[in-house]
Design an enzyme around this catalytic site. Sequence first.
Site, PDB file in Angstrom:
ATOM      1  CG  ASP A  92       9.734  22.937 -37.170  1.00 22.94           C
ATOM      2  OD1 ASP A  92       9.478  22.191 -38.125  1.00 22.94           O
ATOM      3  OD2 ASP A  92      10.249  24.061 -37.301  1.00 22.94           O
TER       4      ASP A  92
ATOM      5  N   GLY B 107       8.703  16.207 -43.121  1.00 20.04           N
ATOM      6  CA  GLY B 107       8.551  16.316 -44.561  1.00 20.04           C
ATOM      7  C   GLY B 107       9.823  16.846 -45.179  1.00 20.04           C
ATOM      8  CB  SER B 108      10.791  17.420 -48.643  1.00 16.06           C
ATOM      9  OG  SER B 108      12.023  17.595 -49.314  1.00 16.06           O
TER      10      SER B 108
ATOM     11  CE  LYS C 212      52.693  -3.525 -39.008  1.00 11.93           C
ATOM     12  NZ  LYS C 212      53.318  -2.762 -40.126  1.00 11.93           N
TER      13      LYS C 212
ATOM     14  CG  LEU D  10      52.617   4.161 -41.505  1.00 14.64           C
ATOM     15  CD1 LEU D  10      53.536   5.305 -41.935  1.00 14.64           C
ATOM     16  CD2 LEU D  10      51.252   4.272 -42.171  1.00 14.64           C
TER      17      LEU D  10
ATOM     18  CB  SER E 157      45.724  -2.841 -36.252  1.00 13.17           C
ATOM     19  OG  SER E 157      46.978  -2.594 -35.673  1.00 13.17           O
TER      20      SER E 157
ATOM     21  CG  ASP F  80      -1.425  29.372 -50.999  1.00 11.18           C
ATOM     22  OD1 ASP F  80      -1.055  28.284 -50.525  1.00 11.18           O
ATOM     23  OD2 ASP F  80      -0.701  30.391 -51.008  1.00 11.18           O
TER      24      ASP F  80
ATOM     25  CG  ASP G  46      10.533  26.161 -48.911  1.00  7.41           C
ATOM     26  OD1 ASP G  46      10.187  26.814 -47.903  1.00  7.41           O
ATOM     27  OD2 ASP G  46      10.426  26.584 -50.068  1.00  7.41           O
TER      28      ASP G  46
END
Length: 637
Positions: A110, A31-32, A474, A469, A542, A168, A34
């Site tokens: 949990d 669940g979410s 290259k 770079l 690359s 509650d 708290d």
Amino acid sequence: MSHVSELIASDIGAYLKSHEHKSLLRFITCGSVDDGKSTLIGRLLYESKMLFEDQLAALEADSRKMGTQGEQLDFALLVDGLAAEREQGITIDVAYRFFSTDRRKFIVADTPGHEQYTRNMVTGASTADVAVLMVDARKGILTQTRRHSYLVSLIGIRKVVVAINKMDLVDYSEKVFRSLCEEYAAFASHLGFDAITYIPMSAFKGDNITGPSENTPWYRGTTLMGYLETVPVDEEHLQKAPFRLPVQWVNRPNLDFRGFAGTISSGIVKAGDAVRVLPSGRTSTIARIVTADGDMERAVAGQSVTVTLADEVDCSRGDVIACSDAPPECADQFETTIVWMHDEPMLPGRTYLMKRGNRTVNVQVTDIKYQVDVNSMEHLASRELTLNTIGVCNISVDQQIPFDAYRENRDTGGYILVDRLSNHTVGAGMLHFALRRSKNIHLQPMEVEKASRSAIKGQKSCVLWFTGLSGAGKSSIANALEKRLLTMGRHTYLLDGDNIRHGINKDLGFTTADRVENIRRVGEIGRLMVDAGLIVLTAFISPFRAEREMARSLLAAGEFIEIFVDTPIEVAERRDPKGLYKKARRGELTNFTGISSPYEAPETPEIRIDTTALTVEQASEAIIAHLKQFGILVNDK
């Protein structure tokens, strides 16, 4: 032994024996943030009297320290063991706890509720039979509630408890409870759950946990503990399924014994049963079923055994021994659902490791068909998967693997994805079915092989992969080197980045996903040219190590030579032959390597060229010397 000691030993033995024959239920709380998951588990441990006196004393002290009201115990402290969790008031990791009642044994996971830790929730759900989905009565059905529900359905859990917690704090309102039940039922109607049970409760106060609450006289359903103790555990399902034994270890203690050890994932096997070994397809029969306690005539799903075969069949770790009349399929392309669990996005074309049980293979996502919006279940177009997103994809692995659809067998249909460089688990997946093309397309054997094509050219074929770079040099060095090789009578071809983008890759841009696909295609072209016996030169930035490693993995050892054209960015920017750095600095070019996109320099290249110390011609000659040393230029012409 004294009479008292005998009584104690007898009591302990009786206690252990009483537990031995109880059924085991594995369930998950999710669940979410708290919503009260840790509080619920703490109370279950307390109510089942699974706490020692020192644990109870520590809980009372910690509750006072954390400022719990009155004499009320803060049961979440029993589970939130990490200091970081206590400081933040949230669960980070998956916490597994064992407890038992007179009727059943339980293992509960949990799991964290924060969206950042959704991946941990998937881990906890992978072995669970039931999911207890916590909903804060004040907050209602949240995005994380929907996400966890969808993940639970994907993992294959079919029994769900929707625990409307903190009643509650809403004055035990029946209206609030009914409204949330209707909202969740509308959302979950298409998730495929066999049964959904709704329980109004307060984990903090204890309402409807182990006994009916006087605060909810309008509720006539089961308590949570009553549900957990009586919900059927579908142990017979796996036993009724076809026999599957993923081989974990080949047991060969001596020349007279050769057995195959593993845990039976489904079905029943008996001595004399006909079986098939996958993916080879060879058949045999079970000769023996061996355990530490002696031979068995029959073994069932969940048992760890060693089986021997009547015939000498090639079988190794990662293979699957299955019943011969209902074997799993074998394929290398699939439709699958992937839950992405890493901060770095999943990119089609990038190579990952797929771990399925005891077998690890290379895998690429070839296509993201769609991403799932967990709120609306809408199918969204997507070119990548980011942290905690869920996508339906097509994937391709580098070898045939035996599998079952995940909905039929979690062990042979589920897998995890691992990053090849960092070794981090980055995703989890569920196989749906094999793609038709994986069954209809087969490798055609060729009578002329790569070695023959290379030998006639008097060279060893390979890829010379230039990386660096933009502006490093290259293309200039690769051009000069190819001319030098041509004068030596070598057979070459140069694949240049800009030229490729004018042809086969002209549909690609410069996003991260497009850069990955660009290099994937170049790697495949290079592999074909190497098979033709050529020396292939590639000049591409690359920028990512993962793609360079992918290109390397396509070739045999020694056929991929990484040449790092090492030029500092300030030098490359001063050269700027195409004016690209100036455009990038002005913001006219996005995702430009070195400015707005990273460059991952090679860590151990075969050749490193420092262009601040060498001219283009000197660099070319240095590479020639290396190629002779590597045995690429096997004789002078």
